[in-house]
Design a protein around this motif. Sequence first.
Motif, short mmCIF file in Angstrom:
data_model
loop_
_atom_site.label_atom_id
_atom_site.label_comp_id
_atom_site.label_asym_id
_atom_site.label_seq_id
_atom_site.Cartn_x
_atom_site.Cartn_y
_atom_site.Cartn_z
N GLN A 197 0.82 -1.20 0.00
CA GLN A 197 0.00 0.00 0.00
C GLN A 197 0.86 1.26 0.00
OE1 GLN A 197 -2.94 0.99 -0.34
NE2 GLN A 197 -3.33 2.79 0.93
N ASP A 198 1.90 1.27 0.80
CA ASP A 198 2.76 2.45 0.87
C ASP A 198 3.44 2.72 -0.47
OD1 ASP A 198 2.01 2.72 3.47
OD2 ASP A 198 3.92 2.08 4.35
N ARG A 199 3.90 1.65 -1.12
CA ARG A 199 4.54 1.83 -2.43
C ARG A 199 3.55 2.40 -3.45
NH1 ARG A 199 6.83 -3.31 -1.30
NH2 ARG A 199 5.29 -4.28 -2.68
N GLU A 200 2.33 1.86 -3.45
CA GLU A 200 1.33 2.34 -4.39
C GLU A 200 0.98 3.80 -4.14
OE1 GLU A 200 -2.05 -0.21 -4.20
OE2 GLU A 200 -1.07 -1.87 -5.25
N MET A 201 0.84 4.17 -2.86
CA MET A 201 0.49 5.54 -2.54
C MET A 201 1.55 6.52 -3.04
SD MET A 201 -2.49 5.54 -1.26
CE MET A 201 -2.79 4.18 -2.42
N LYS A 202 2.81 6.15 -2.90
CA LYS A 202 3.88 7.04 -3.34
C LYS A 202 3.84 7.22 -4.86
CE LYS A 202 7.03 6.13 0.52
NZ LYS A 202 8.33 5.55 0.95
N THR A 203 3.53 6.16 -5.59
CA THR A 203 3.44 6.30 -7.05
C THR A 203 2.26 7.17 -7.45
OG1 THR A 203 2.11 4.28 -7.29
CG2 THR A 203 4.50 4.03 -7.39
N TRP A 204 1.25 7.25 -6.60
CA TRP A 204 0.08 8.08 -6.89
C TRP A 204 0.21 9.48 -6.30
CZ3 TRP A 204 -3.87 3.82 -5.13
CH2 TRP A 204 -3.85 2.77 -6.05
N GLY A 205 1.38 9.79 -5.76
CA GLY A 205 1.61 11.12 -5.22
C GLY A 205 0.99 11.35 -3.86
N MET A 206 0.73 10.30 -3.11
CA MET A 206 0.14 10.42 -1.79
C MET A 206 1.17 10.04 -0.72
SD MET A 206 -3.72 8.94 -2.44
CE MET A 206 -4.45 9.92 -1.12
N THR A 207 1.00 10.60 0.46
CA THR A 207 1.96 10.38 1.54
C THR A 207 1.35 9.53 2.64
OG1 THR A 207 2.97 12.55 1.13
CG2 THR A 207 3.44 11.50 3.26
N PRO A 208 1.91 8.33 2.92
CA PRO A 208 1.43 7.54 4.06
C PRO A 208 1.72 8.27 5.36
CG PRO A 208 2.75 6.19 2.54
CD PRO A 208 2.96 7.62 2.16
N CYS A 209 0.69 8.59 6.12
CA CYS A 209 0.86 9.41 7.32
C CYS A 209 1.63 8.70 8.43
CB CYS A 209 -0.50 9.86 7.85
SG CYS A 209 -1.41 10.92 6.71
N HIS A 210 1.59 7.36 8.42
CA HIS A 210 2.21 6.62 9.52
C HIS A 210 3.71 6.44 9.32
CE1 HIS A 210 2.63 2.76 7.27
NE2 HIS A 210 1.68 3.31 6.54
N ARG A 211 4.20 6.62 8.11
CA ARG A 211 5.62 6.45 7.84
C ARG A 211 6.41 7.62 8.40
NH1 ARG A 211 6.96 1.32 7.19
NH2 ARG A 211 5.84 0.30 5.48
N GLY A 212 7.35 7.32 9.27
CA GLY A 212 8.18 8.36 9.86
C GLY A 212 7.51 9.11 10.98
N ARG A 213 6.21 8.85 11.19
CA ARG A 213 5.48 9.54 12.25
C ARG A 213 4.59 8.56 13.00
NH1 ARG A 213 5.20 15.15 11.52
NH2 ARG A 213 6.31 15.88 9.67
N PRO A 214 5.15 7.48 13.51
CA PRO A 214 4.29 6.48 14.16
C PRO A 214 3.67 6.96 15.46
CG PRO A 214 6.61 5.95 14.50
CD PRO A 214 6.57 7.08 13.52
N ASP A 215 4.27 7.98 16.09
CA ASP A 215 3.79 8.43 17.40
C ASP A 215 3.25 9.86 17.39
OD1 ASP A 215 4.59 5.99 18.57
OD2 ASP A 215 6.65 6.73 18.69
N ARG A 216 3.14 10.46 16.23
CA ARG A 216 2.61 11.82 16.18
C ARG A 216 1.87 12.03 14.87
NH1 ARG A 216 6.93 15.43 13.95
NH2 ARG A 216 8.62 14.08 13.24
N LEU A 217 1.04 13.04 14.86
CA LEU A 217 0.21 13.32 13.70
C LEU A 217 1.02 13.90 12.55
CD1 LEU A 217 -2.88 14.98 15.42
CD2 LEU A 217 -2.83 12.72 14.35
#
Length: 360
Positions: free
Chosen positions: A158-178
């Motif tokens: 899912q994360d790979r697909e989102m990046k190809t579609w220009g979307m940012t996975p919110c949980h990546r790099g920010r597991p403990d904050r918004l």
Amino acid sequence: MKATVVERRAELLRLYTGLPWKTALARVEAAAPRSLLIPEPDAGQLVLEARVMAALAWRQITTLHPWGIEYVDPRPDRLVICFEGDVVERREGEENQALDLAKALLPRADEYGEIRGVPGARPHIENGAVVLRLLGTAASVTLLGVDPDEWRRAVETQDREMKTWGMTPCHRGRPDRLHPAERPYRRSGRRGVVPASAWLTSGLLRRAGLVRSLGVPLAVTGWLNCRERGGGERWIIDPTFAEGHGPAGHRRLAALLSAPGWGLPVTVVDEHCNCHLPPGYTDQCTTTVASVRPERPGALEIRTIHRRGDHLERIRQDRPGLYAAQKQLAHSVPASVNRWLASVRPSTAVATGATVSALC
């Protein structure tokens, strides 16, 4: 018919939630007499469940159970959702429960800062199960039936697909904050995450088993139709089923949804029943329930679609294995509820669920 009050309460709990019989019986036996067996969630839990239900309302894969949910186990401070395993007879070979749930639930931000998925949700693997937690709260939704290893692979995909579609996975790099795009969803207002009718979507999720009381579940989708005055929302669900119970089926569903002590603070405000028409003319009956509490605005429109005649025969021929599996899932409705419906006029059955509570 179950002989004791405890057994009748357990049977109703199973009808509402889909819980296995032994689990439902044990839950009732451990509860205080007349206690709420489907409690209202805590404030943070309400927010998370409302977001999850909105995300699950229109699944993108074929499922046997409505929304792919075998059962729910509601507590004040948490919710367990048991999802079915992957269906063998799918139209698309790549359909996958874990991947579809990851797509539906994980928050991601588009180029305009809008969020898809569940804002503020973060996935964890705890005690061998996938758990969604809402940042800044103790709220959690446990996703049973999803293999943790499959979930990890699904998240990576899912994360790979989102990046190809220009979307940012919110949980990546920010597991403990918004993520910055998630912050507006903490506030009330137009983009606020807590609409005044969040109780409705959360309450529907906590009673997901009721949809199976209509008959053989074929499919169900749901969507937000419009926003109303006072911050409320009008939701629509359209359960499609077969071999049902005619007007008694959708009227019983409405009565159970409004039953004191079991259902929601709603009442039926409109009904259009077409069960008397011959197959093929129209298969849809529509019932609208709305809140009875001014401080809790919101409405739910239930478009029950009853497949009959040639429509049903085509379904049987097109996917015989899938239909045979779905046929095993229809809930057995307590005989005491059926007797109550048979003893009152349809208009009375639509207008109130009070008699249901007397059964337990």
